[in-house]
Design an enzyme around this catalytic site. Structure first.
Site, PDB file in Angstrom:
ATOM      1  N   ASN A   1      -0.557  -3.930   2.993  1.00  0.00           N
ATOM      2  CA  ASN A   1      -0.588  -3.946   1.612  1.00  0.00           C
ATOM      3  C   ASN A   1       0.540  -4.119   0.883  1.00  0.00           C
ATOM      4  OD1 ASN A   1      -3.254  -2.057   2.627  1.00  0.00           O
ATOM      5  ND2 ASN A   1      -3.841  -3.806   1.485  1.00  0.00           N
ATOM      6  N   ALA A   2       0.649  -5.069  -0.132  1.00  0.00           N
ATOM      7  CA  ALA A   2       1.842  -5.272  -1.108  1.00  0.00           C
ATOM      8  C   ALA A   2       3.021  -5.505  -0.358  1.00  0.00           C
ATOM      9  CB  ALA A   2       1.731  -3.896  -1.971  1.00  0.00           C
TER      10      ALA A   2
ATOM     11  N   GLY B   1      -4.982   2.823  -5.256  1.00  0.00           N
ATOM     12  CA  GLY B   1      -5.136   3.839  -4.210  1.00  0.00           C
ATOM     13  C   GLY B   1      -6.785   3.573  -3.436  1.00  0.00           C
TER      14      GLY B   1
ATOM     15  N   HIS C   1       1.674   2.106   3.494  1.00  0.00           N
ATOM     16  CA  HIS C   1       0.545   1.284   3.472  1.00  0.00           C
ATOM     17  C   HIS C   1       0.596  -0.116   4.212  1.00  0.00           C
ATOM     18  CE1 HIS C   1       1.526   0.165  -0.556  1.00  0.00           C
ATOM     19  NE2 HIS C   1       1.008   1.097  -1.069  1.00  0.00           N
TER      20      HIS C   1
ATOM     21  N   ASP D   1      -3.840   7.380   0.708  1.00  0.00           N
ATOM     22  CA  ASP D   1      -3.234   6.882  -0.597  1.00  0.00           C
ATOM     23  C   ASP D   1      -4.214   7.144  -1.667  1.00  0.00           C
ATOM     24  OD1 ASP D   1      -1.866   5.547  -2.347  1.00  0.00           O
ATOM     25  OD2 ASP D   1      -2.525   3.486  -1.750  1.00  0.00           O
TER      26      ASP D   1
ATOM     27  N   GLU E   1       6.685   7.170  -4.604  1.00  0.00           N
ATOM     28  CA  GLU E   1       6.470   5.785  -4.399  1.00  0.00           C
ATOM     29  C   GLU E   1       6.784   4.867  -5.553  1.00  0.00           C
ATOM     30  OE1 GLU E   1       2.648   2.995  -3.001  1.00  0.00           O
ATOM     31  OE2 GLU E   1       2.311   5.202  -3.507  1.00  0.00           O
TER      32      GLU E   1
END
Length: 386
Positions: free
Chosen positions: A222-223, A312, A219, A277, A134
């Site tokens: 998110n982000a 996480g 995910h 995560d 990642e």
């Protein structure tokens, strides 16, 4: 642990396409399912019986994003011993296959992580299917808890490292705006499972990356840039694309249940995948750990830095399945597929993993009525959950 020439798993409720079924026995020979038969089948009487105690029998869970567990963080020590400990911690929650995940780090650490995973697979450490890198080809604007000082663009050495022959699956999360479509195509054609995450890309850039070989999203929500009316962003590209997979952290903190339902409804069936995560607190009594020099503490199931940045999760797969049923409202059959069948397909393992059927791996999660793991089977070997 136990093993035998033929084992008959009896007195359980076998989860099929239409819900749990009683009166069936699962025959296991070696690492594979030999057959699923009626409990009065003559083959059951001649096998070694294993009583499931009336519990649910599901395909074993496959988690494509596991940073740590059992008090261990993969980034801290990318070794076979670390992998063995992380896999053992998650095994107590029904996880039979995982991708240990190295978040953004140096090239040297990436090499060490790849070597450790290769060695773990060679040594047949139960549950290790490959690796998820990642980063470090991510966007500073959407860095999350990652150390942006280590972000960079891929060079020739990186491509050679990633495209080299490895023993397991390699998943790579990158920001499409940080990596050219030519590099994405090269990696995808080399067999790397290229996914988008920690990205500030717009819709057009993401769409071009999908066309070049990106096959999923890390995910989801998110982000990454959100879906808006005139700028669909990364989330819009993910939901609009019928072919890509989306990882979902179903802990009630990363994504609102309504947003989870929207994603599951928008995507083609089979394209939403449960991920954890997970961080070191999973399977450990210690709620704290250090990441990039920051102390992270898990409180009420939320892993956060002192500044309140999510780092996480403290989620395990069995709890994620339970949350899909209780929080999101999915039938258990579909929640189970999101934790097993669909991630197996994403990893290209759909012919051998993620289903209860003859010829498939004897990887099982045994859950009670509260959907708490009681046993985990990997390759025909049973491990107590607690």
């Amino acid at each position: 642990m136990e093993n035998a020439a033929t084992i008959a798993l009896v007195n359980g409720r076998v989860l099929g396409d239409h819900g749990p079924r009683e009166g069936l026995a699962v025959l296991v020979e070696g690492e594979r399912i030999a057959a699923i038969v009626a409990q009065d089948d003559p083959r059951v009487a001649s096998a070694t019986s294993h009583d499931l105690g009336g519990h649910l029998l599901l395909p074993g869970f496959i988690d494509v994003q596991v940073n740590g567990g059992g008090g261990l963080l993969f980034n801290d020590a990318p070794t076979v011993d670390t992998l063995r400990g992380i896999a053992a911690a998650h095994r107590t929650f029904g996880t039979t296959g995982l991708l240990p995940t190295l978040i953004t780090d140096t090239a040297e650490k990436m090499h060490a992580a790849l070597d450790a995973v290769d060695a773990a697979i060679e040594q047949r450490v139960p549950g290790i299917l490959g690796i998820h890198l990642e980063g470090p080809f991510l966007a500073p604007a959407r860095k999350g808890i990652h150390d942006a000082r280590l972000f960079r663009h891929p060079d020739a050495d990186d491509l050679a490292m990633l495209a080299a022959k490895h023993r397991g699956r390699i998943m790579l999360t990158l920001a499409p705006e940080q990596v050219s479509t030519e590099v994405i195509r090269t990696l995808s054609e080399a067999g790397v499972i290229v996914v988008a995450g920690h990205t500030a890309a717009d819709y057009a850039t993401t769409r071009a990356a999908l066309d070049a070989g990106i096959c999923g999203f890390t995910h989801l929500y998110n982000a990454m840039t959100p879906l808006a009316s005139r700028e669909p962003g990364v989330v819009g590209a993910a939901l609009d694309d019928p072919h890509s997979w989306c990882g979902l952290i179903v802990d009630g903190h990363h994504v609102h249940p309504a947003s989870l339902r929207v994603a599951i409804a928008a995507k083609a069936r089979g394209k939403c995948v449960l991920v954890t995560d997970a961080m070191p607190p999973v399977g450990s009594d210690d709620p704290s750990y250090t990441l990039n020099g920051q102390t992270i503490v898990a409180r009420d199931g939320i892993c956060q830095s002192e500044a309140g940045v999510l780092a996480g999760s403290a989620l395990d797969m069995a709890t994620g399945v339970r949350n899909l049923v209780e929080m999101v409202g999915l039938p258990l059959t579909e929640a189970s597929r999101m934790a097993s069948t669909y991630p197996a397909a994403w990893l290209g393992l759909g012919r051998t993993h993620g289903r209860l059927a003859a010829g498939y791996r004897a990887d099982f999660a045994v859950l009670d009525d509260a959907l708490v793991a009681r046993e985990t089977w990997i390759g025909g070997v049973v491990y107590p959950a607690h």
